[in-house]
Scaffold this motif. Structure first.
Motif, short mmCIF file in Angstrom:
data_model
loop_
_atom_site.label_atom_id
_atom_site.label_comp_id
_atom_site.label_asym_id
_atom_site.label_seq_id
_atom_site.Cartn_x
_atom_site.Cartn_y
_atom_site.Cartn_z
N THR A 74 0.85 -1.19 0.00
CA THR A 74 0.00 0.00 0.00
C THR A 74 0.89 1.23 0.00
N LEU A 75 0.34 2.31 -0.57
CA LEU A 75 0.99 3.62 -0.53
C LEU A 75 -0.07 4.61 -0.08
N THR A 76 0.14 5.22 1.08
CA THR A 76 -0.84 6.12 1.68
C THR A 76 -0.25 7.51 1.83
N PHE A 109 -7.69 10.51 3.00
CA PHE A 109 -6.31 10.46 2.54
C PHE A 109 -6.31 9.82 1.15
N ASP A 110 -5.18 9.84 0.49
CA ASP A 110 -5.00 9.09 -0.75
C ASP A 110 -4.36 7.75 -0.42
N ARG A 111 -4.87 6.67 -1.01
CA ARG A 111 -4.24 5.37 -0.81
C ARG A 111 -4.47 4.50 -2.03
N SER A 112 -3.41 3.85 -2.49
CA SER A 112 -3.53 2.90 -3.59
C SER A 112 -2.72 1.66 -3.27
N GLY A 170 -3.94 7.88 -7.46
CA GLY A 170 -2.92 7.10 -6.77
C GLY A 170 -1.55 7.70 -6.98
N SER A 171 -0.54 6.82 -7.05
CA SER A 171 0.84 7.28 -7.18
C SER A 171 1.14 7.82 -8.56
N PRO A 228 -7.98 -2.25 1.72
CA PRO A 228 -6.91 -2.69 0.82
C PRO A 228 -6.46 -4.13 1.07
N LYS A 288 4.21 0.08 2.08
CA LYS A 288 4.02 -0.82 3.21
C LYS A 288 3.56 -2.18 2.66
N ASN A 302 1.08 14.88 -6.02
CA ASN A 302 1.69 13.55 -6.02
C ASN A 302 2.71 13.34 -7.13
#
Length: 389
Positions: free
Chosen positions: A12-14, A49-52, A320-321, A75, A387, A351
């Motif tokens: 994950t990327l938050t 938040f942003d999370r992908s 996302g990213s 996720p 993560k 981002n």
């Protein structure tokens, strides 16, 4: 001997946001302990938040490909699908034919009814990573693998005006107009004075030549949607997106045939089968494939089906990213039917530090990334934020 898939990893990327997606929370939309809030205007949950979810695939020869899908909520569901099931059936495969792997993975759960949702999102992330590897191995861009660019740049529209008053939203749109953008879309659920008043104010502020669309967020019955669209059409509505609930195919048919305003749909679809069910009945003018839900394989299949039916392709911009945005721009540039692409400025701009590469959106258009595969790589900062799932 050709390289084969050696490993599949999920992360994950938050990232924090100053303001939640679609703007500040309204009264009654207070976030819960997990940071999730429900928008009253469309009854849908969003994170603050942003999370992908990122997928890293490495071959036996050391070639690395990155894929991405949504991780906005739950996720772990996507991560478990990949770790427990899909990874083992991807390892050992030849990554030079991503579509064949996609179809095999899709069929694993076909008889159990898993034709959408988290399962196909997980497939999308793997698919994007495999296309990235296929391009790197061939030393070509994904667009080249798909037959070459049909568009050197792609017109972009400004999506979402996350301010808390109509006046501020108009001013934000005007600021982007001054930067060379003249196409916009507002979100009806957060148009506090109603969608008709919102487009009237935007039209007055942006002038007669600006293209203005409305995202209706699947929140109306057919009759309610028709009435709203007719009201907005008086102010030059470009297109009406997601006018009825996604399950209501009969309602979509009614709306699309009752209004002269172009109907745009498809963000939430997972496969070209979802499009086939609707295109046979509805007068769809615009299809909006979302890379994070479909992967490159199904994104392209939807684009080709749209071209065969004379339907424009205006992809939904991924959140996302930037990995699945790069995939979307690569595939969009190779599709004949692409006319525009959504620009989520409130995510892309803050981002952009997460990517290395020359993908950009300026002066009203996307510039596709150059280089092999997706043409972008995660930055060191992005990798440090990952993560494991």
């Amino acid at each position: 001997m050709s390289e084969t898939v050696n490993s599949v990893e999920v992360f994950t990327l938050t990232l924090p946001r100053d303001v939640p997606y679609l703007g500040a929370a309204r009264p009654g939309e207070e976030p819960n302990a997990k940071g999730y809030l429900v928008r009253k205007g469309n009854r849908t949950v969003y994170p603050t938040f942003d999370r992908s979810i990122l997928v890293r695939i490495e071959t036996t020869g050391g070639t690395i490909g990155w894929g991405e899908t949504y991780g906005l909520v739950a996720p772990g569901a996507v991560g478990e699908l990949i770790n427990d099931l899909l990874a083992d059936f991807t390892i050992g495969r030849d990554p030079s034919d991503p579509a064949a792997i996609y179809d095999d993975l899709y069929d694993l759960m076909r008889v159990r009814g898993y034709t959408g949702g988290f399962y196909v999102d997980a497939l999308a992330a793997i698919d994007i990573a495999l296309w990235d590897i296929a391009g790197k191995l061939a030393q070509e861009s994904v667009a080249s693998l798909l037959g070459g660019r049909k568009h050197e740049t792609i017109p972009a529209y400004i999506s979402g005006l996350p301010e808390d008053t109509t006046e501020k939203r108009v001013a934000l749109a005007q600021s982007w107009q001054a930067r060379g953008f003249n196409a916009f879309k507002f979100a009806a659920p957060v148009a506090d004075d109603g969608p008709v008043a919102e487009i009237a104010a935007l039209r007055a502020g942006l002038g007669p030549d600006a293209q203005i669309a409305a995202d209706m967020h699947w929140n109306q019955t057919a009759d309610e949607a028709i009435e709203l669209i007719e009201g907005m059409a008086a102010h030059g509505l470009w297109f009406a997106e997601a006018p009825v609930r996604t399950e209501d195919i009969a309602g979509l048919e009614k709306v699309s045939k009752a209004t002269k305003t172009p109907t745009a749909v498809g963000e939430e679809w997972r496969t070209h089968f979802d499009m086939q069910h609707r295109v046979e009945r509805c007068d769809i003018a615009i299809v909006q494939p979302e890379m994070g839900h479909k992967g490159i394989t199904n994104f392209v299949r939807i684009g080709e089906l749209a071209h065969a039916h004379g339907i424009a392709v205006i992809p939904h911009a991924t959140i996302g990213s930037g990995i699945f945005l790069a995939a979307s721009i690569q595939a969009s540039s190779a599709l004949e039917a692409t006319t525009f692409h959504e620009f989520q400025h409130s995510i892309f701009e803050p981002n952009r530090r997460l990517l290395k590469g020359d993908m950009d959106c300026q002066n009203g258009a996307y510039v596709p990334p150059t280089g092999h595969g997706l043409g972008v790589e995660l930055s060191e900062e992005a990798i440090a934020l990952l993560k494991p799932l």
